[in-house]
Design a protein around this motif. Structure first.
Motif, mmCIF file in Angstrom:
data_model
loop_
_atom_site.group_PDB
_atom_site.id
_atom_site.type_symbol
_atom_site.label_atom_id
_atom_site.label_comp_id
_atom_site.label_asym_id
_atom_site.label_seq_id
_atom_site.Cartn_x
_atom_site.Cartn_y
_atom_site.Cartn_z
ATOM 1 N N ASP A 43 17.703 13.961 60.695
ATOM 2 C CA ASP A 43 18.805 13.075 61.057
ATOM 3 C C ASP A 43 19.055 13.235 62.555
ATOM 4 O OD1 ASP A 43 21.140 11.651 61.340
ATOM 5 O OD2 ASP A 43 22.397 13.108 60.289
ATOM 6 N N VAL A 131 19.986 5.014 58.822
ATOM 7 C CA VAL A 131 19.833 5.650 57.510
ATOM 8 C C VAL A 131 20.361 7.087 57.537
ATOM 9 C CG1 VAL A 131 18.176 6.304 55.711
ATOM 10 C CG2 VAL A 131 17.895 4.153 56.955
ATOM 11 N N TRP A 133 23.035 8.057 58.916
ATOM 12 C CA TRP A 133 24.466 7.990 58.615
ATOM 13 C C TRP A 133 24.704 7.957 57.112
ATOM 14 C CZ3 TRP A 133 27.594 9.311 62.244
ATOM 15 C CH2 TRP A 133 27.386 8.944 63.572
ATOM 16 N N VAL A 134 23.811 7.268 56.384
ATOM 17 C CA VAL A 134 23.953 7.199 54.926
ATOM 18 C C VAL A 134 23.834 8.591 54.317
ATOM 19 C CG1 VAL A 134 22.973 6.243 52.809
ATOM 20 C CG2 VAL A 134 23.069 4.837 54.888
ATOM 21 N N LEU A 138 26.690 10.414 52.158
ATOM 22 C CA LEU A 138 26.442 10.468 50.722
ATOM 23 C C LEU A 138 27.204 11.581 50.003
ATOM 24 C CD1 LEU A 138 24.882 8.833 48.682
ATOM 25 C CD2 LEU A 138 22.944 10.387 48.958
#
Length: 292
Positions: A43, A131, A133-134, A138
């Motif tokens: 990330d 993605v 950030w997802v 989550l």
């Protein structure tokens, strides 16, 4: 007496829950399969790669022999001087067949180290902006949704349960966004001097288009990962204040309003279960097929 007809209560959330569970299972299976073949994913949390890998991107790497790297490749590596960190930068030099030099796209100078095979984690095979950030959101979303589901299950009336779940999930999404702040943000990279006038170098680190401005001065419009330069007036020892705001066109605002209205649209389109006119006792009888 004849049995009362069985009443079937709608479960409008069930298909959505099943869909989300299937998507999550497929995603986890894909990640597990990729990991078994040596792939790694990271990330991106700093803006050094600019628009190539903005903050919040998910970088998937595959193992690579260092002699196969080429200038321009994006690689993830562990610096020789910082073994606890992983960087993702671009190869800018191949001084020898078994070493490479790297630099972040918006950095002003090459990294101060020379990488060997043992330092290289892998070459970027896929970069997915946003993605990351997802993945950050989550855990908060799952924990919050489970808490809402468990708490609303204590309500006896189905319309109250459904309303509480729509409201609760909306609050969970809003709080998650406020905590991780994925949409609008900017970072001051450095302050330079241009013709005896200071210049602030800023980069957008949010998902949405952004305006960064100097209080009472100029502004710059940036997309995710873009770098902007703001001329600053001579401060005379006082601090300059930079302001960050959202910068959307009419279509962008319409999309944001539509997303914000999803809970309302859900209630209008799907509706909420109606309470049985005879109360909980009648609903219990209906659920078991009635009494003789």
């Amino acid at each position: 007496m004849e049995s009362a007809p069985t009443r079937v209560h709608r479960r409008p959330l069930l298909p959505l829950v099943v869909f989300l569970v299937v998507v999550l299972a497929v995603l986890l299976a894909a990640l597990a399969g990729a990991a078994s073949s040596g792939a790694r994913w990271f990330d991106v949390q700093t803006p050094s790669m600019g628009t190539a890998a903005p903050v919040g991107s998910l970088v998937v790497t595959r193992p690579v022999a260092i002699e196969r790297l080429r200038v321009g490749d994006v690689v993830s590596f562990t610096p020789p001087t910082e073994r606890g960190e992983t960087y993702t930068h671009r190869v800018v030099e191949h001084p020898t067949p078994d070493t490479v030099r790297t630099r972040g796209d918006i950095n002003g100078a090459e990294d101060p180290w020379t990488l060997h095979q043992s330092d290289v984690v892998g070459r970027a095979a896929l970069i997915m902006p946003g993605v990351g950030w997802v993945f950050r959101a989550l855990p908060l979303l799952v924990i919050g949704a489970l808490a809402v589901w468990a708490g609303s299950s204590l309500l006896r009336r189905p319309d109250h349960r459904s309303a509480a779940r729509v409201l609760g999930v909306s609050l969970v999404v809003a709080v998650t966004g406020a905590v991780i702040r994925p949409f609008v943000a900017a970072t001051l990279v450095e302050t330079t001097t241009n013709t005896d006038r200071p210049v602030a170098v800023v980069v957008s680190t949010g998902l949405l288009p952004t305006t960064v401005s100097v209080e009472g001065g100029p502004s710059v419009h940036l997309h995710a990962g873009e770098v902007g330069r703001l001329p600053l007036a001579p401060s005379g020892g006082s601090a300059h204040h930079l302001m960050v705001g959202i910068d959307l066109d009419p279509i962008g605002w319409a999309v944001c309003l539509a997303v914000a209205a999803l809970p309302l649209l859900w209630c209008l389109v799907v509706g909420l279960p109606r309470p049985h006119p005879l109360g909980d006792t009648a609903r219990t009888d209906d659920a078991i097929g009635g009494t003789a």
